[in-house]
Design an enzyme around this catalytic site. Structure first.
Site, short mmCIF file in Angstrom:
data_model
loop_
_atom_site.label_atom_id
_atom_site.label_comp_id
_atom_site.label_asym_id
_atom_site.label_seq_id
_atom_site.Cartn_x
_atom_site.Cartn_y
_atom_site.Cartn_z
N ASP A 11 -41.05 -71.73 -64.67
CA ASP A 11 -42.54 -73.27 -65.24
C ASP A 11 -43.58 -72.66 -66.13
O ASP A 11 -43.90 -71.44 -65.38
CB ASP A 11 -42.63 -73.35 -64.12
N ASN A 25 -44.10 -84.67 -78.31
CA ASN A 25 -44.07 -86.15 -79.90
C ASN A 25 -45.07 -86.46 -80.21
O ASN A 25 -46.24 -85.52 -80.16
CB ASN A 25 -43.11 -87.00 -78.69
N VAL A 34 -40.87 -80.50 -70.60
CA VAL A 34 -41.90 -79.16 -70.48
C VAL A 34 -43.70 -79.78 -70.46
O VAL A 34 -44.70 -80.10 -70.01
CB VAL A 34 -41.92 -78.22 -71.05
N ASP A 35 -43.43 -81.05 -71.60
CA ASP A 35 -44.78 -81.62 -71.82
C ASP A 35 -45.20 -82.78 -70.83
O ASP A 35 -46.94 -82.76 -70.61
CB ASP A 35 -44.65 -83.16 -72.95
N SER A 118 -36.91 -78.18 -78.09
CA SER A 118 -35.94 -79.70 -78.63
C SER A 118 -34.73 -79.60 -77.87
O SER A 118 -34.34 -80.57 -78.44
CB SER A 118 -35.67 -79.32 -80.35
N GLY A 120 -34.65 -80.08 -75.06
CA GLY A 120 -34.11 -81.53 -73.69
C GLY A 120 -34.17 -82.08 -73.99
O GLY A 120 -33.06 -82.86 -74.82
N TYR A 122 -34.48 -84.34 -77.20
CA TYR A 122 -35.00 -84.03 -78.16
C TYR A 122 -32.95 -83.15 -78.44
O TYR A 122 -32.43 -83.51 -79.86
CB TYR A 122 -35.80 -83.45 -79.21
N1 AR6 Z 1 -41.49 -74.97 -67.96
C1 AR6 Z 1 -40.86 -74.15 -68.97
N2 AR6 Z 1 -39.51 -75.48 -69.17
C2 AR6 Z 1 -39.29 -76.53 -69.37
C3 AR6 Z 1 -40.45 -77.38 -68.42
C4 AR6 Z 1 -41.06 -76.11 -67.64
N3 AR6 Z 1 -42.07 -76.91 -66.42
N4 AR6 Z 1 -39.54 -78.24 -68.53
C5 AR6 Z 1 -38.66 -78.30 -68.83
N5 AR6 Z 1 -38.47 -76.95 -69.73
P1 AR6 Z 1 -38.04 -81.19 -73.88
P2 AR6 Z 1 -37.53 -81.08 -75.93
C6 AR6 Z 1 -37.34 -77.36 -71.24
O1 AR6 Z 1 -37.27 -82.47 -72.78
O2 AR6 Z 1 -36.39 -81.39 -75.90
C7 AR6 Z 1 -40.79 -84.54 -73.86
O3 AR6 Z 1 -41.34 -86.53 -73.99
C8 AR6 Z 1 -36.29 -77.97 -70.63
O4 AR6 Z 1 -35.22 -77.67 -69.68
O5 AR6 Z 1 -39.44 -80.97 -72.01
O6 AR6 Z 1 -38.90 -80.89 -77.49
C9 AR6 Z 1 -42.18 -84.88 -75.34
O7 AR6 Z 1 -42.97 -86.27 -74.69
C10 AR6 Z 1 -35.51 -77.04 -72.47
O8 AR6 Z 1 -35.25 -76.20 -72.29
O9 AR6 Z 1 -38.28 -80.62 -74.36
C11 AR6 Z 1 -41.21 -85.05 -76.41
O10 AR6 Z 1 -40.86 -87.10 -76.13
C12 AR6 Z 1 -37.09 -77.12 -72.97
O11 AR6 Z 1 -37.87 -77.00 -71.62
C13 AR6 Z 1 -39.98 -84.83 -76.00
O12 AR6 Z 1 -40.18 -84.97 -74.54
C14 AR6 Z 1 -37.69 -78.58 -73.63
O13 AR6 Z 1 -36.90 -80.27 -73.24
C15 AR6 Z 1 -39.61 -83.72 -76.67
O14 AR6 Z 1 -37.82 -83.27 -76.48
#
Ligand code: AR6
Length: 171
Positions: A11, A25, A34-35, A118, A120, A122
């Protein structure tokens, strides 16, 4: 290459570095993935700080403090939503890594941790995204002669394996 980039599975909110990068976003006001985890761990002051940033474009990055996080700062970047690979997704993802590293350099930060931007919500294909992440970081470190320590945070085993495979092939 291992000495410039390290890989850590877990994490990102727990990583003690100068800055963690948030896959945000355009509103920069929080979301899921992660956000959501970063805002939850940093506390409500992070959202207040983000409100003052006025959002960001895809590929851009902006800095706030880390508040309750172990990291001193958060660099918020907006990854591209993956459509079909024909909408400059690669250039925009590269820009996220480059802009974030540029901010870190400007503020004399010594360490930075990235999530897999991006890949997850995205939907960026994981292997292509990992290739872009690693090649952009290595290029930046080489051309900017930057001594910054970069940690790639893999949330799952598959992402960790991808990062290790790509780095091994570069060595
Ligand atoms: N620590 C590390 N990595 C993580 C964590 C964490 N706690 N949680 C998720 N990941 P995503 P995106 C990974 O969906 O695709 C949000 O709503 C996850 O497994 O977090 O850029 C924003 O506000 C994946 O590999 O981000 C935007 O609207 C990676 O982080 C949108 O999601 C990215 O997944 C951005 O989407």
């Amino acid at each position: 290459m291992e000495e410039k980039i390290s890989i850590w599975q877990g994490d990102i909110t727990q990583v003690e570095v100068d800055a963690i990068v948030n896959a945000a976003n355009k509103s920069l006001l929080g979301g899921g993935g992660v956000d959501g985890a970063i805002h939850q761990a940093a506390g409500p002051e992070l959202k207040e700080a983000c409100k003052k940033l006025g959002g960001a474009e895809t590929g851009e990055a902006k800095l706030t403090e880390g508040f309750n996080l172990p990291a001193k700062y958060v660099i918020h970047t907006v990854g591209p939503v993956y459509r079909d690979g024909k909408h400059e997704e690669d250039k925009l993802l590269e820009s996220c890594y480059r802009s974030s590293l540029g901010i870190a350099k400007k503020h004399h930060l010594k360490s930075i941790a990235f999530p897999a931007i991006s890949t997850g919500i995205y939907h960026y294909p994981a292997e292509e995204a990992a290739q872009i992440a690693i090649h952009t970081i290595l290029d930046f470190l080489e051309k900017q002669t930057s001594e910054i320590t970069v940690i790639l945070v893999a949330f799952d085993q598959r992402t960790e394996n991808l990062y290790r495979k790509i780095l091994k092939n570069i060595d």
